[in-house]
Design a protein around this motif. Structure first.
Motif: not given
Length: 607
Positions: A255, A258, A260-261, A263-264, A318, A322, A336-337, A340, A344
């Motif tokens: 995280a 990254n 996005g990760l 933020k999630s 997040t 994406l 990572e996705i 994430t 989420i």
């Protein structure tokens, strides 16, 4: 089996009765009859007993049948000294079979298997347990599933559509234009077919993807407090069945590189803290219950007071991330996705009780199924993080599917046999079996009574096989001899993941017994009620012992308590379960306490 005849009184003295360990033990009957301990007429391909009871008839391989008997701790017997006729030693096939069934010989020369928790084990039957052949969910097989290339976009579009609707419905003040994807499916297809995809300038350091940060991301003080709280409190909930603790260890490391990760992660944590609006006045402070978190307790309290609305902000940031980074094919296939997506989903699970939740969590579980399928992810992957994400998702889908009366989404079937699993793998295997039991309890029951009965028997057999092979580490460390307070005796099992596995076993068995058609008869009714009562005693006992001491376990206890409550008819016991369930929900803060009302309404509706 050898037949003994009574000779006339004038004949010679009767031949001595053979040893029970050898002469009376059948070695050629089918495995199903041997497991049930009934006489088998040995007809093939299906014996008379299995034909009459509509059970699956399975025979041991020719090289194994009638040749092996090893003494086990549970009372079963396999004797490696029995050799084929005309031979004075074990043949090659027998030796190979023995090597898979026994542990190293002890100093005293005896041979023993892994100790059995539940009782006698037939190793040949366990190796062919029906849980490897349970029917897949037709809900998923018949539903429209996106292609692997489009699955990440379908998942995101599902999130974005609901997010935009919520922005408009609740006047959240976010610009929904930022949630529009930056690239079409056509452009993505061109990029994946060889066209240049966006990249950033190369650096002299390690090779990184354009969506990865070169340096650890900087966090504000409040964000750092949330980050630490995730590690100490939220991650252990997700890691309950994972001995590698991927959400506690691997996810935070990923995280910080990254956006996005990260933020999630912050969104998930902030949303959970919002479930404790008056934490300064609460005695059951979740931080106190979490080891290693006392140092930042005051900082967390200061942060939690400012968390209202912050969780939603991180969630939409997040989604915005994406929308901008799904154009990278490498990102759509990344760890990572996956992480994430798991966070989420956890955010939405916590958010499900809010007015703005609008049932998005249940719908989006299908999208996470799509994205995992696009990466061919399942519960036996070598990559520990991918495996952890899959089991975390399945745990959520089990509860959501059970509450919705639908089937679970997974179509995966395990490849490893029960006898090949270690203790931690056995703990997760019960989740898979439980998922199939939720399928059985789904509302779409369109089968006739005989088929439903047969399916229920297969599931109960799978549950029994799992129970029989459990090692001693799943046994209670402490169980009160008498009820000290209330109506149930506390039962302590350690580690918590094993206690949770036992809870899921009883959750699964209860919902199968309650949904399996009854063929009538007082004996069958009494046997079924005995099993249900046993499950109620165990579930409530474990919940009492772990009550308020272990937050991750509470997220399993409330499910088992709710299912146990469905089977209870005595008012005093109903009141005791309602109190236990209410106390557990005070710890978890999920699901909302309307679950108690649902249970009461169910009791009132039962004639």
């Amino acid at each position: 089996m050898e037949t003994l005849q009574t000779a006339p009184s004038t004949s010679k003295p009767r031949k001595p009765r053979p040893s029970r360990a050898r002469g009376l033990r059948t070695t050629t009957g089918c495995l199903t009859c041997r497991k049930r301990r009934v006489k088998c007429d040995e007809k093939k391909p299906r014996c008379g007993q299995c034909s009459r009871s509509e059970r699956e008839c399975v025979y041991a391989p020719a090289s194994a049948a009638g040749t092996l008997s090893i003494r086990t701790s549970g009372g079963g017997e396999i004797d490696p000294t029995i050799a084929p006729p005309g031979s004075n030693k074990i043949n090659t096939n027998q030796q190979a079979a023995l090597s898979t069934l026994i542990s190293p010989t002890s100093a005293g020369g005896s041979i023993s298997t892994r100790a059995s928790f539940g009782g006698d084990i037939d190793p040949f039957l366990i190796s062919d347990s029906p849980e490897l052949r349970l029917d897949l969910s037709p809900l998923t097989l018949t539903a429209s599933v996106p292609s692997p290339n489009s699955a990440p976009y379908e998942w995101y579009d599902l999130l974005a559509e609901d997010a935009i609707n919520n922005i408009r419905k609740h006047n959240l003040g976010f610009d929904s234009n930022f949630l529009s994807r930056r690239q079409s499916h056509v452009a993505e297809a061109q990029s994946s077919n060889g066209a240049p995809s966006p990249t950033r300038e190369k650096s002299e350091g390690p090779s990184l993807e354009p969506w990865q940060s070169l340096e650890p991301l900087r966090m504000k003080e409040d964000e750092m407090n949330l980050f630490q709280y995730f590690i100490t409190t939220i991650a252990p909930i997700l890691d309950l069945f994972d001995p590698c603790r991927q959400f506690s260890h691997a996810v935070p490391r990923l995280a910080v590189y990254n956006v996005g990760l990260l933020k999630s992660l912050l969104a998930c944590t902030a949303r959970y803290t919002e479930l404790y609006p008056n934490i300064n006045q609460q005695q059951n402070d979740p931080i106190v219950q979490t080891p290693g978190s006392n140092n930042n307790r005051q900082a967390y309290r200061d942060t939690s007071a400012r968390c209202t609305g912050v969780a939603t902000q991180y969630y939409y940031e997040t989604l915005q991330y994406l929308s901008q980074n799904l154009l990278y094919p490498s990102y759509t296939k990344s760890r990572e996705i996956l992480a994430t997506a798991a966070l989420i989903s956890t955010y939405e699970m916590f958010d499900a009780s809010s007015k703005a939740g609008d049932g998005g969590w249940e719908r989006h579980l299908r999208g996470i199924f799509w994205i995992q399928r696009s990466q061919d992810n399942d519960g036996e992957k070598n990559d520990a993080l991918r495996r952890a994400v899959w089991w975390s998702w399945l745990r959520q889908d089990i509860w959501a599917a059970f509450r919705e009366g639908r089937r679970v989404l997974t179509i995966w079937r395990p490849k490893k046999r029960l006898m090949d699993l270690n203790s931690d793998e056995l703990a997760t295997r019960i989740l898979y079996i439980c998922a199939r039991c939720v399928d059985f309890a789904a509302k779409e029951k369109k089968y006739d009574v005989s088929i439903r009965t047969s399916q229920g028997e297969k599931l109960l057999q799978a549950l029994d096989d799992w129970w029989q092979i459990l090692p001693p580490s799943f046994r209670p460390i402490y169980k009160a001899d008498s009820v000290e307070s209330g109506m149930f005796s506390p039962i302590w099992i350690h580690p918590p993941s094993y206690a949770a596995a036992i809870q899921m076993f009883h959750f699964a068995r209860t919902i199968v017994l309650m949904n399996q058609p009854s063929l009538g008869g007082i004996l069958e009714y009494r046997q079924r009620q005995r099993l249900l009562d046993e499950s109620v005693e165990t579930v409530c006992g474990i919940a009492m012992a772990h009550q308020g001491k272990d937050l991750p376990s509470a997220f399993v206890n409330f499910q088992a308590l709710y299912a146990a409550g469905l089977s209870v008819q005595i008012p005093d016991r109903q009141a005791a379960i309602l109190q236990l369930l209410g106390d557990t929900l005070d710890v978890t803060k999920f699901p909302p306490k309307t679950l108690l009302d649902d249970l009461v309404d169910y009791w009132r509706a039962v004639p």
